[in-house]
Design an enzyme around this catalytic site. Sequence first.
Site, PDB file in Angstrom:
ATOM      1  N   LYS A 160       2.792  29.482  49.749  1.00  0.00           N
ATOM      2  CA  LYS A 160       3.574  29.193  48.528  1.00  0.00           C
ATOM      3  C   LYS A 160       4.937  28.646  48.944  1.00  0.00           C
ATOM      4  O   LYS A 160       5.621  29.244  49.778  1.00  0.00           O
ATOM      5  CB  LYS A 160       3.743  30.483  47.718  1.00  0.00           C
ATOM      6  CG  LYS A 160       4.615  30.356  46.468  1.00  0.00           C
ATOM      7  CD  LYS A 160       4.501  31.620  45.614  1.00  0.00           C
ATOM      8  CE  LYS A 160       5.304  31.576  44.336  1.00  0.00           C
ATOM      9  NZ  LYS A 160       6.701  31.988  44.499  1.00  0.00           N
TER      10      LYS A 160
ATOM     11  N   THR B 187       4.676  33.596  50.839  1.00  0.00           N
ATOM     12  CA  THR B 187       5.813  32.820  50.321  1.00  0.00           C
ATOM     13  C   THR B 187       6.701  32.395  51.483  1.00  0.00           C
ATOM     14  O   THR B 187       7.233  33.231  52.214  1.00  0.00           O
ATOM     15  CB  THR B 187       6.592  33.648  49.290  1.00  0.00           C
ATOM     16  OG1 THR B 187       5.699  33.951  48.214  1.00  0.00           O
ATOM     17  CG2 THR B 187       7.777  32.879  48.743  1.00  0.00           C
TER      18      THR B 187
ATOM     19  N   SER C 242       3.845  41.188  43.905  1.00  0.00           N
ATOM     20  CA  SER C 242       4.871  40.806  44.872  1.00  0.00           C
ATOM     21  C   SER C 242       5.062  41.873  45.946  1.00  0.00           C
ATOM     22  O   SER C 242       4.998  43.071  45.658  1.00  0.00           O
ATOM     23  CB  SER C 242       6.189  40.583  44.129  1.00  0.00           C
ATOM     24  OG  SER C 242       7.273  40.554  45.030  1.00  0.00           O
TER      25      SER C 242
ATOM     26  N   HIS D 115      10.100  27.904  43.994  1.00  0.00           N
ATOM     27  CA  HIS D 115      10.512  29.275  43.650  1.00  0.00           C
ATOM     28  C   HIS D 115      11.298  29.281  42.330  1.00  0.00           C
ATOM     29  O   HIS D 115      12.243  30.051  42.138  1.00  0.00           O
ATOM     30  CB  HIS D 115      11.381  29.837  44.786  1.00  0.00           C
ATOM     31  CG  HIS D 115      11.257  31.321  44.991  1.00  0.00           C
ATOM     32  ND1 HIS D 115      10.575  31.879  46.038  1.00  0.00           N
ATOM     33  CD2 HIS D 115      11.753  32.374  44.298  1.00  0.00           C
ATOM     34  CE1 HIS D 115      10.667  33.205  45.983  1.00  0.00           C
ATOM     35  NE2 HIS D 115      11.366  33.528  44.930  1.00  0.00           N
TER      36      HIS D 115
ATOM     37  N   TYR E  45       5.873  38.721  51.472  1.00  0.00           N
ATOM     38  CA  TYR E  45       7.102  38.315  52.131  1.00  0.00           C
ATOM     39  C   TYR E  45       6.934  38.807  53.557  1.00  0.00           C
ATOM     40  O   TYR E  45       6.828  40.007  53.800  1.00  0.00           O
ATOM     41  CB  TYR E  45       8.328  38.969  51.462  1.00  0.00           C
ATOM     42  CG  TYR E  45       8.827  38.234  50.248  1.00  0.00           C
ATOM     43  CD1 TYR E  45       8.960  36.843  50.254  1.00  0.00           C
ATOM     44  CD2 TYR E  45       9.205  38.921  49.098  1.00  0.00           C
ATOM     45  CE1 TYR E  45       9.437  36.167  49.137  1.00  0.00           C
ATOM     46  CE2 TYR E  45       9.687  38.244  47.981  1.00  0.00           C
ATOM     47  CZ  TYR E  45       9.793  36.869  48.016  1.00  0.00           C
ATOM     48  OH  TYR E  45      10.270  36.200  46.919  1.00  0.00           O
TER      49      TYR E  45
HETATM   50  C1  FNR Z   1      10.505  35.151  41.380  1.00  0.00           C
HETATM   51  N1  FNR Z   1       9.669  34.501  42.301  1.00  0.00           N
HETATM   52  C2  FNR Z   1       9.121  35.225  43.339  1.00  0.00           C
HETATM   53  N2  FNR Z   1       8.247  34.609  44.202  1.00  0.00           N
HETATM   54  C3  FNR Z   1       7.647  35.315  45.180  1.00  0.00           C
HETATM   55  O1  FNR Z   1       6.867  34.743  45.929  1.00  0.00           O
HETATM   56  N3  FNR Z   1       7.918  36.659  45.324  1.00  0.00           N
HETATM   57  C4  FNR Z   1       8.776  37.329  44.512  1.00  0.00           C
HETATM   58  O2  FNR Z   1       8.981  38.526  44.665  1.00  0.00           O
HETATM   59  C5  FNR Z   1       9.435  36.593  43.507  1.00  0.00           C
HETATM   60  N4  FNR Z   1      10.323  37.203  42.676  1.00  0.00           N
HETATM   61  C6  FNR Z   1      10.831  36.513  41.590  1.00  0.00           C
HETATM   62  C7  FNR Z   1      11.668  37.180  40.681  1.00  0.00           C
HETATM   63  C8  FNR Z   1      12.103  36.510  39.532  1.00  0.00           C
HETATM   64  C9  FNR Z   1      12.953  37.247  38.540  1.00  0.00           C
HETATM   65  C10 FNR Z   1      11.728  35.153  39.298  1.00  0.00           C
HETATM   66  C11 FNR Z   1      12.145  34.429  38.042  1.00  0.00           C
HETATM   67  C12 FNR Z   1      10.950  34.493  40.223  1.00  0.00           C
HETATM   68  C13 FNR Z   1       9.271  33.087  42.090  1.00  0.00           C
HETATM   69  C14 FNR Z   1       8.015  33.005  41.206  1.00  0.00           C
HETATM   70  O3  FNR Z   1       6.885  33.489  41.862  1.00  0.00           O
HETATM   71  C15 FNR Z   1       7.721  31.557  40.773  1.00  0.00           C
HETATM   72  O4  FNR Z   1       7.669  30.719  41.911  1.00  0.00           O
HETATM   73  C16 FNR Z   1       8.729  30.996  39.792  1.00  0.00           C
HETATM   74  O5  FNR Z   1       9.150  31.968  38.877  1.00  0.00           O
HETATM   75  C17 FNR Z   1       8.099  29.845  39.036  1.00  0.00           C
HETATM   76  O6  FNR Z   1       9.005  29.207  38.244  1.00  0.00           O
HETATM   77  P1  FNR Z   1       9.181  29.496  36.672  1.00  0.00           P
HETATM   78  O7  FNR Z   1       7.799  29.635  36.059  1.00  0.00           O
HETATM   79  O8  FNR Z   1       9.987  30.738  36.573  1.00  0.00           O
HETATM   80  O9  FNR Z   1       9.909  28.281  36.236  1.00  0.00           O
END
Ligand code: FNR
Length: 382
Positions: free
Chosen positions: A251, A169, A119, A275, A143
């Site tokens: 994404k 994203t 990330s 997300h 990001y």
């Molecule tokens: C995320 N997600 C996320 N996505 C992204 O593009 N950059 C990021 O830094 C983050 N950070 C992040 C932190 C935490 C604690 C969570 C739970 C999620 C979203 C992640 O990539 C993904 O899309 C989701 O977590 C998918 O859903 P599930 O598997 O958690 O249900």
Amino acid sequence: FNIYKDMRNPDPNRLPVSYEDWEKEARKKLEDGPFYYVKGGAGGERTMEANVSNFNRWQIVPRMLNNVDERDLSINLFDQTFPSPILHAPIGTQSVIHDEGEIGSAKACAELGIPYIASSAATIPMEKIAEAMGDAPRWFQLYWSRDPEIAGSFVKRAEASGYSAIVVTLDTPMMAWREDDLRNVYLPFLIGEGVGNYFTDPAFLAKLDQSPQKDPEAAIMHWTKVFGNTGLTWGDLAFLREHTNLPILLKGILHPEDAELAIEYGVDGIIVSNHGGRQVDGAISAIDALPQVSEVIQDRIPVLMDSGIRRGSDIIKAMALGAKAVLVGRPAMYGLAVAGKRGVKEVLQNLSADLDITLGLIGKRSVNQIDRSVLVEAKNPK
Ligand code: FNR
């Protein structure tokens, strides 16, 4: 069968098995702030819940007598072969979840050959994560900063440290309305976690009067100004193309017309995702958005999916509805919370084992044989 054979000699330190048990164990390890930061979603969490429950709208119809002695989970994406259709989703600020932080997760993935998506909001700089992974597969999640020099610099750094695709994203140009974090007064970025890539970035550092070590407060405040970019439009994708030859994936695509625009603007892949229900409460669940998006894309570019994957059968359903691979978020983070690298590895291995077993039980020898014909719509989904 090895999984069941272990029962003759159960390991007293064995780890949880089900998603629900991992979450329970993680709850014991984490304070309210970090636990709900991982668990929570936007608003009333209706999308977050629908991400999981709407898998029940589909049912698998297994086939018999198909010789499933040999099974193959491997897939090919952007000319690379991966051992299974599972990727580690990009997750920021992992050091609030476990001391090993992103290094624990990245090493677990490296040991399994599962692609790790680092990330932009990682606590640990992308070069350090890359170093810990050796030549194991990794992608970088962008990001897209309001400061174009930072966005360009991140992409260049990723390319230089061996990341083989850029995941942009799109659904987080700003933080969402997250009631758990507001209640707990908890945003890891504001305590300096999640700034690893920024505090080591030449373009970011050039804009500060003093180094982040000398004036961390000012550095974090500058971060809040440059992090998101609500001004982006489709035309801006040309900027990224100029900065990298790596495959670019978008994404956060949920609308079929955005899927078509993705193709028009020349991206290499998309990830159907909301997300994990963390951005728009009431948004369509990812599994509901997937069929229409795949229909529009028609195999022109790979469609990946995340948000709600908990078990092997979920992966089968997602692949049947057009996903080439899936990303896993919270399950891996509960693994990290419970046991660092070992926990992430266990969660990902269990998910692969569940997928492998279920694949055989529905009469398929390869994940590439999964298509719409394995599913029917449920009559009375719960
Ligand atoms: C995320 N997600 C996320 N996505 C992204 O593009 N950059 C990021 O830094 C983050 N950070 C992040 C932190 C935490 C604690 C969570 C739970 C999620 C979203 C992640 O990539 C993904 O899309 C989701 O977590 C998918 O859903 P599930 O598997 O958690 O249900």
